[in-house]
Design an enzyme around this catalytic site. Sequence first.
Site, PDB file in Angstrom:
ATOM      1  N   ARG A  51      94.595   9.302 -51.297  1.00 61.46           N
ATOM      2  CA  ARG A  51      94.851  10.739 -51.619  1.00 61.46           C
ATOM      3  C   ARG A  51      95.697  11.406 -50.313  1.00 61.46           C
ATOM      4  O   ARG A  51      95.385  10.964 -49.235  1.00 61.46           O
ATOM      5  CB  ARG A  51      93.749  11.466 -51.730  1.00 61.46           C
ATOM      6  CG  ARG A  51      94.230  13.113 -51.732  1.00 61.46           C
ATOM      7  CD  ARG A  51      92.851  13.790 -52.054  1.00 61.46           C
ATOM      8  NE  ARG A  51      91.888  14.109 -50.964  1.00 61.46           N
ATOM      9  CZ  ARG A  51      92.140  15.097 -49.857  1.00 61.46           C
ATOM     10  NH1 ARG A  51      93.273  15.794 -50.111  1.00 61.46           N
ATOM     11  NH2 ARG A  51      91.171  15.021 -48.994  1.00 61.46           N
ATOM     12  N   HIS A 105      85.151  11.089 -47.335  1.00 59.99           N
ATOM     13  CA  HIS A 105      85.542  12.464 -47.386  1.00 59.99           C
ATOM     14  C   HIS A 105      85.899  12.751 -48.910  1.00 59.99           C
ATOM     15  O   HIS A 105      85.966  13.817 -49.431  1.00 59.99           O
ATOM     16  CB  HIS A 105      86.667  12.347 -46.585  1.00 59.99           C
ATOM     17  CG  HIS A 105      87.451  13.631 -46.553  1.00 59.99           C
ATOM     18  ND1 HIS A 105      86.808  15.053 -46.405  1.00 59.99           N
ATOM     19  CD2 HIS A 105      88.736  14.153 -46.856  1.00 59.99           C
ATOM     20  CE1 HIS A 105      87.487  15.865 -46.276  1.00 59.99           C
ATOM     21  NE2 HIS A 105      88.793  15.534 -46.802  1.00 59.99           N
ATOM     22  N   ALA A 115      86.787  23.020 -48.222  1.00 62.95           N
ATOM     23  CA  ALA A 115      88.267  22.459 -47.839  1.00 62.95           C
ATOM     24  C   ALA A 115      88.913  23.358 -46.610  1.00 62.95           C
ATOM     25  O   ALA A 115      89.097  24.468 -46.808  1.00 62.95           O
ATOM     26  CB  ALA A 115      89.000  22.665 -48.976  1.00 62.95           C
ATOM     27  N   SER A 127      81.459  24.671 -60.780  1.00 65.25           N
ATOM     28  CA  SER A 127      82.102  25.872 -60.329  1.00 65.25           C
ATOM     29  C   SER A 127      83.128  26.067 -59.243  1.00 65.25           C
ATOM     30  O   SER A 127      83.174  27.014 -58.380  1.00 65.25           O
ATOM     31  CB  SER A 127      81.051  27.046 -60.314  1.00 65.25           C
ATOM     32  OG  SER A 127      80.089  26.541 -59.220  1.00 65.25           O
ATOM     33  N   ARG A 165      95.731   8.806 -43.680  1.00 62.92           N
ATOM     34  CA  ARG A 165      94.084   8.694 -43.218  1.00 62.92           C
ATOM     35  C   ARG A 165      93.659   7.450 -42.936  1.00 62.92           C
ATOM     36  O   ARG A 165      92.945   7.187 -42.281  1.00 62.92           O
ATOM     37  CB  ARG A 165      93.452   9.470 -44.214  1.00 62.92           C
ATOM     38  CG  ARG A 165      93.646  11.015 -44.041  1.00 62.92           C
ATOM     39  CD  ARG A 165      93.109  11.705 -45.130  1.00 62.92           C
ATOM     40  NE  ARG A 165      93.166  13.156 -44.809  1.00 62.92           N
ATOM     41  CZ  ARG A 165      92.602  14.057 -45.716  1.00 62.92           C
ATOM     42  NH1 ARG A 165      91.900  13.910 -46.390  1.00 62.92           N
ATOM     43  NH2 ARG A 165      93.077  15.440 -45.463  1.00 62.92           N
ATOM     44  N   HIS A 180      87.666  10.321 -44.177  1.00 65.97           N
ATOM     45  CA  HIS A 180      88.353  11.289 -43.205  1.00 65.97           C
ATOM     46  C   HIS A 180      88.281  10.759 -41.798  1.00 65.97           C
ATOM     47  O   HIS A 180      87.070  10.355 -41.477  1.00 65.97           O
ATOM     48  CB  HIS A 180      87.696  12.400 -43.304  1.00 65.97           C
ATOM     49  CG  HIS A 180      88.648  13.821 -42.651  1.00 65.97           C
ATOM     50  ND1 HIS A 180      88.806  13.736 -41.451  1.00 65.97           N
ATOM     51  CD2 HIS A 180      89.498  14.611 -43.324  1.00 65.97           C
ATOM     52  CE1 HIS A 180      89.805  14.812 -41.063  1.00 65.97           C
ATOM     53  NE2 HIS A 180      90.168  15.033 -42.182  1.00 65.97           N
ATOM     54  N   GLU A 237     100.823  18.066 -42.301  1.00 67.28           N
ATOM     55  CA  GLU A 237      99.456  17.104 -42.334  1.00 67.28           C
ATOM     56  C   GLU A 237     100.093  15.705 -42.191  1.00 67.28           C
ATOM     57  O   GLU A 237     101.117  15.521 -42.729  1.00 67.28           O
ATOM     58  CB  GLU A 237      98.418  17.334 -43.195  1.00 67.28           C
ATOM     59  CG  GLU A 237      98.033  18.873 -42.920  1.00 67.28           C
ATOM     60  CD  GLU A 237      96.791  19.051 -44.028  1.00 67.28           C
ATOM     61  OE1 GLU A 237      96.208  20.085 -43.472  1.00 67.28           O
ATOM     62  OE2 GLU A 237      96.667  18.386 -45.202  1.00 67.28           O
ATOM     63  N   ALA A 253      87.090  24.701 -57.517  1.00 62.47           N
ATOM     64  CA  ALA A 253      88.487  25.208 -58.029  1.00 62.47           C
ATOM     65  C   ALA A 253      88.919  24.375 -59.305  1.00 62.47           C
ATOM     66  O   ALA A 253      89.288  25.619 -60.110  1.00 62.47           O
ATOM     67  CB  ALA A 253      89.499  24.362 -56.746  1.00 62.47           C
ATOM     68  N   ALA A 254      88.636  23.361 -59.703  1.00 61.65           N
ATOM     69  CA  ALA A 254      88.767  22.919 -61.100  1.00 61.65           C
ATOM     70  C   ALA A 254      88.247  23.660 -62.087  1.00 61.65           C
ATOM     71  O   ALA A 254      88.862  24.051 -63.070  1.00 61.65           O
ATOM     72  CB  ALA A 254      88.644  21.428 -61.243  1.00 61.65           C
ATOM     73  N   GLU A 298      87.957  16.345 -58.469  1.00 59.65           N
ATOM     74  CA  GLU A 298      87.787  15.010 -57.737  1.00 59.65           C
ATOM     75  C   GLU A 298      86.997  13.932 -58.784  1.00 59.65           C
ATOM     76  O   GLU A 298      86.869  12.740 -58.525  1.00 59.65           O
ATOM     77  CB  GLU A 298      86.853  15.450 -56.542  1.00 59.65           C
ATOM     78  CG  GLU A 298      86.779  14.421 -55.569  1.00 59.65           C
ATOM     79  CD  GLU A 298      86.055  14.422 -54.433  1.00 59.65           C
ATOM     80  OE1 GLU A 298      85.747  13.552 -53.656  1.00 59.65           O
ATOM     81  OE2 GLU A 298      85.700  15.761 -54.299  1.00 59.65           O
TER      82      GLU A 298
END
Length: 529
Positions: free
Chosen positions: A382, A347, A48, A15, A286, A239, A115, A17-18, A371
């Site tokens: 990523r 991360h 996020a 449940s 990263r 991360h 970023e 974003a995707a 993900e």
Amino acid sequence: MSDGEHRSDVLIIGSGAAGLTAALNLADRFKVTVLAKGQLNEGSTAWAQGGIAAVLEPGDTFDSHIEDTMIAGAGLNDRATVEFVVEGAPAAIERLAQLGVPFNMEGDVRHLTREGGHSHRRIVHVDDATGWAVQEALQNAAVAHPNITLVPDMVAIDLATGRHEERYSGAGNVWGVYAVNRASGRVELYTARATILATGGAGRTYLFSTAPRGATGDGIAMAWRAGARVSNMEMMQFHPTCLYNLEVKNFLITEAVRGEGGRLLIPETGYRFMPDFDARAELAPRDIVARAIDHEIKRLGLDYVHLDISHMGADFITHHFPTIYEKLLTLGIDMTREPIPVVPAQHYTCGGVVIDIDGRTDLPGLYAAGECSESGLHGANRLASNSLLECFVFGEAAAKHIATCWDELPPPPPIRAWDESRVENSDEEVVIKQNWTEIRRFMWNYVGIVRTTKRLQRAQHRIKLLTDEVNDYYGHFRVTPDLIELRNLLQTAELIVRSALHRHESRGLHYTLDYPETLPEAVDTVLVP
């Protein structure tokens, strides 16, 4: 339809974003059920901080965003997928704005932040808590839609496939999922013509992780057991800057702190070390920053390094990073006057279930987005803020494909109910806890930021021992949410280690001292069940 079977047109597991994007794109035509493992907003989306990458700045181009994504992905990306996602980004942002996501504005245009790895400012954001605003908007829209049924606290065990049909089939069709109802402890069957996995990553296979508690690789493990291929699982993103605090386990200090001028320093001396590793210093991608911090921590025997943005002034900091500033104050750290102690932490899971540009997996009736999937977007690493973007673009793509091909999707045949004959309750909860801790510790030490073949083999050996133990356990006792997660965690760990041993080079996030060179040709690691 058997007792305890819930049928809808489309079933979505997850449940965030995707999952919610897919649901909202399907619900005007179809009855959609969305299962959540815990509460609806407990997934990664709500955590996020950064934002969503899209080409919106004058002078920025799709080609530039594509190029940045490909450079970060170290040649392992699928160019067609990258183009598809990047070109779909501005429209995805517009739709979120229409749903009421209050993106930060600068005058009458959206404020864009920059970023690491991006050549332009192209991150739209809501302060430093974008995911929370996105989750809230999607969830409110889903709750308000009469065709969407949201079911929290359902822990998926396994996909219902041809093997579970009353008349056995080897065709590999996916008809839904068996899930444990946390409230009753009973197993329920959810069936549908199409099932979308939107189950998130596998971060909890590691001791230090920014992922929420539920990120145990469930969808990846379930799809693998059902017969789907899995790709690039060795590409685990760390991360660089997670807060070092013994009480607070997974508080992330967003990439944007470095994007807006933060510097990484050795605590004792205040020495700024990033320029020694890369000309881009703190703005390097990263993987480079995480390895540099890991290198300094191991070399000097430190617990953490310092991230310092205090030189930018209090007004600037409290304006740009209100959430982080407030949170750190409660822990006795004033980031406007002193540095923040940080360590790298797992991360993001770049690998996952293999999907095509329509979100289709190898199994008829099964789609995946976000993900848990490997779409070819991220490659070997990523790029910052491409993750939420992937959720919106592929959530919609899967929904579109299901709607377009609806008449070719057969309705589910009769499926066997879950076998409840394993009624013994386990008296060994301590076994689960012990195994869980053991996996996360050896994955962190042996399959972490810097790897060697020997370390990977040690991990593989331990996984084999634990798998025998857990399978024995799984065969005897009633399934519980903890046992399901442990089983998935182990399966995912096995896929990560097997993939890492298979790659005889260092590329992107996979860095091994035994094969430090990058081979001339970039090849995906694809595991076939």
